[in-house]
Write an enzyme that holds these catalytic residues in place. Structure first.
Site, PDB file in Angstrom:
ATOM      1  N   ASP A 130       0.856  -1.190   0.000  1.00 25.90           N
ATOM      2  CA  ASP A 130       0.000   0.000   0.000  1.00 25.90           C
ATOM      3  C   ASP A 130       0.893   1.241   0.000  1.00 25.90           C
ATOM      4  O   ASP A 130       1.882   1.305   0.717  1.00 25.90           O
ATOM      5  CB  ASP A 130      -0.917  -0.008   1.223  1.00 25.90           C
ATOM      6  CG  ASP A 130      -2.063   0.965   1.089  1.00 25.90           C
ATOM      7  OD1 ASP A 130      -3.220   0.524   0.984  1.00 25.90           O
ATOM      8  OD2 ASP A 130      -1.806   2.200   1.088  1.00 25.90           O
ATOM      9  N   ILE A 131       0.515   2.230  -0.780  1.00 32.25           N
ATOM     10  CA  ILE A 131       1.325   3.444  -0.916  1.00 32.25           C
ATOM     11  C   ILE A 131       1.277   4.289   0.363  1.00 32.25           C
ATOM     12  O   ILE A 131       2.164   5.101   0.605  1.00 32.25           O
ATOM     13  CB  ILE A 131       0.840   4.266  -2.140  1.00 32.25           C
ATOM     14  CG1 ILE A 131       1.943   5.166  -2.657  1.00 32.25           C
ATOM     15  CG2 ILE A 131      -0.430   5.038  -1.845  1.00 32.25           C
ATOM     16  CD1 ILE A 131       1.677   5.718  -4.052  1.00 32.25           C
TER      17      ILE A 131
ATOM     18  N   ASN B 283     -12.954  -3.271   2.026  1.00 33.47           N
ATOM     19  CA  ASN B 283     -13.994  -2.248   2.062  1.00 33.47           C
ATOM     20  C   ASN B 283     -14.800  -2.340   0.774  1.00 33.47           C
ATOM     21  O   ASN B 283     -14.218  -2.541  -0.301  1.00 33.47           O
ATOM     22  CB  ASN B 283     -13.358  -0.859   2.180  1.00 33.47           C
ATOM     23  CG  ASN B 283     -12.523  -0.713   3.440  1.00 33.47           C
ATOM     24  OD1 ASN B 283     -12.959  -1.095   4.521  1.00 33.47           O
ATOM     25  ND2 ASN B 283     -11.311  -0.185   3.307  1.00 33.47           N
TER      26      ASN B 283
ATOM     27  N   GLU C 203     -12.335   3.289  -1.525  1.00 36.34           N
ATOM     28  CA  GLU C 203     -11.795   4.392  -2.336  1.00 36.34           C
ATOM     29  C   GLU C 203     -11.488   3.950  -3.763  1.00 36.34           C
ATOM     30  O   GLU C 203     -11.701   4.705  -4.701  1.00 36.34           O
ATOM     31  CB  GLU C 203     -10.506   4.927  -1.704  1.00 36.34           C
ATOM     32  CG  GLU C 203     -10.728   5.644  -0.385  1.00 36.34           C
ATOM     33  CD  GLU C 203      -9.415   5.920   0.348  1.00 36.34           C
ATOM     34  OE1 GLU C 203      -8.348   5.863  -0.287  1.00 36.34           O
ATOM     35  OE2 GLU C 203      -9.494   6.169   1.554  1.00 36.34           O
TER      36      GLU C 203
ATOM     37  N   HIS D 113      -9.972  -5.361  -3.585  1.00 34.23           N
ATOM     38  CA  HIS D 113      -8.649  -5.565  -2.971  1.00 34.23           C
ATOM     39  C   HIS D 113      -8.825  -5.979  -1.524  1.00 34.23           C
ATOM     40  O   HIS D 113      -9.724  -5.525  -0.829  1.00 34.23           O
ATOM     41  CB  HIS D 113      -7.782  -4.310  -3.070  1.00 34.23           C
ATOM     42  CG  HIS D 113      -8.444  -3.049  -2.614  1.00 34.23           C
ATOM     43  ND1 HIS D 113      -9.376  -2.381  -3.377  1.00 34.23           N
ATOM     44  CD2 HIS D 113      -8.330  -2.337  -1.471  1.00 34.23           C
ATOM     45  CE1 HIS D 113      -9.792  -1.311  -2.733  1.00 34.23           C
ATOM     46  NE2 HIS D 113      -9.178  -1.258  -1.565  1.00 34.23           N
TER      47      HIS D 113
HETATM   48  P1  AMP Z   1      -9.855   1.326   0.045  1.00 34.34           P
HETATM   49  O1  AMP Z   1     -10.224   2.534   0.841  1.00 34.34           O
HETATM   50  O2  AMP Z   1     -10.183   0.046   0.751  1.00 34.34           O
HETATM   51  O3  AMP Z   1     -10.424   1.397  -1.362  1.00 34.34           O
HETATM   52  O4  AMP Z   1      -8.271   1.321  -0.034  1.00 34.34           O
HETATM   53  C1  AMP Z   1      -7.544   1.832  -1.105  1.00 34.34           C
HETATM   54  C2  AMP Z   1      -6.090   1.730  -0.721  1.00 34.34           C
HETATM   55  O5  AMP Z   1      -5.312   1.902  -1.887  1.00 34.34           O
HETATM   56  C3  AMP Z   1      -5.621   2.791   0.291  1.00 34.34           C
HETATM   57  O6  AMP Z   1      -5.083   2.134   1.438  1.00 34.34           O
HETATM   58  C4  AMP Z   1      -4.542   3.553  -0.482  1.00 34.34           C
HETATM   59  O7  AMP Z   1      -3.460   3.956   0.336  1.00 34.34           O
HETATM   60  C5  AMP Z   1      -4.123   2.542  -1.529  1.00 34.34           C
HETATM   61  N1  AMP Z   1      -3.550   3.091  -2.750  1.00 34.34           N
HETATM   62  C6  AMP Z   1      -4.049   4.096  -3.516  1.00 34.34           C
HETATM   63  N2  AMP Z   1      -3.265   4.299  -4.578  1.00 34.34           N
HETATM   64  C7  AMP Z   1      -2.257   3.409  -4.500  1.00 34.34           C
HETATM   65  C8  AMP Z   1      -1.123   3.108  -5.310  1.00 34.34           C
HETATM   66  N3  AMP Z   1      -0.852   3.796  -6.429  1.00 34.34           N
HETATM   67  N4  AMP Z   1      -0.288   2.116  -4.922  1.00 34.34           N
HETATM   68  C9  AMP Z   1      -0.537   1.426  -3.795  1.00 34.34           C
HETATM   69  N5  AMP Z   1      -1.599   1.652  -2.984  1.00 34.34           N
HETATM   70  C10 AMP Z   1      -2.440   2.634  -3.339  1.00 34.34           C
END
Ligand code: AMP
Length: 126
Positions: free
Chosen positions: A35-36, A97, A105, A110
């Site tokens: 995760d970023i 989520n 988000e 995932h």
């Molecule tokens: P969610 O709120 O469950 O949809 O989680 C989305 C996740 O994606 C969050 O924890 C972000 O930090 C992660 N995320 C968003 N963009 C990237 C990216 N380019 N590389 C890795 N993780 C990401």
């Protein structure tokens, strides 16, 4: 209702190689990457390569091969980050989520796997 998959979401771009990622493990049907914005010392996202929006979409529409591959990859990640409770690890949390109430988000299914510190209560009531 049919799920509408947005192929411009950020994980679709990662899968197409349009933006970089920190890959932990890649298999035929699954990609696991860091995760970023990690919420724990270990925070890995496991995603299917297929166009599934949410957990339920994946469970109901993915092939047996995709589901098997995804599940085994998630298990392998728990092993790789040393989090398996039965194998000397201190445990982990696996979260997904979905949709508006789930505060999703990125609209590509995932699984978050978090580990490396006590993770507190599952949810805060408010
Ligand atoms: P969610 O709120 O469950 O949809 O989680 C989305 C996740 O994606 C969050 O924890 C972000 O930090 C992660 N995320 C968003 N963009 C990237 C990216 N380019 N590389 C890795 N993780 C990401």
């Amino acid at each position: 209702m049919a799920y509408a998959y947005d192929d411009q979401n950020i994980f679709a771009k990662i899968l197409r190689g349009e933006i970089p990622n920190n890959t932990v493990l890649e298999t035929e049907h699954t990609l696991a990457f860091r995760d970023i914005s990690p919420k724990a010392p270990e925070h890995v996202l496991v995603i299917p390569k297929g166009p599934y929006v949410t957990f339920d979409h994946f469970c109901n529409a993915a092939s047996d091969a995709e589901i098997l591959d995804f599940t085994r990859t998630a298990g392998q990640i728990c092993k790789m980050i040393g989090a398996e409770p039965g194998e000397g690890g201190a445990g982990f949390r696996a979260i997904t989520n979905a949709g508006e109430d789930g505060v999703q988000e990125v609209p590509h299914y995932h699984l978050h796997i978090l580990a490396g510190r006590p993770l507190g209560p599952m949810l805060l009531m408010r």
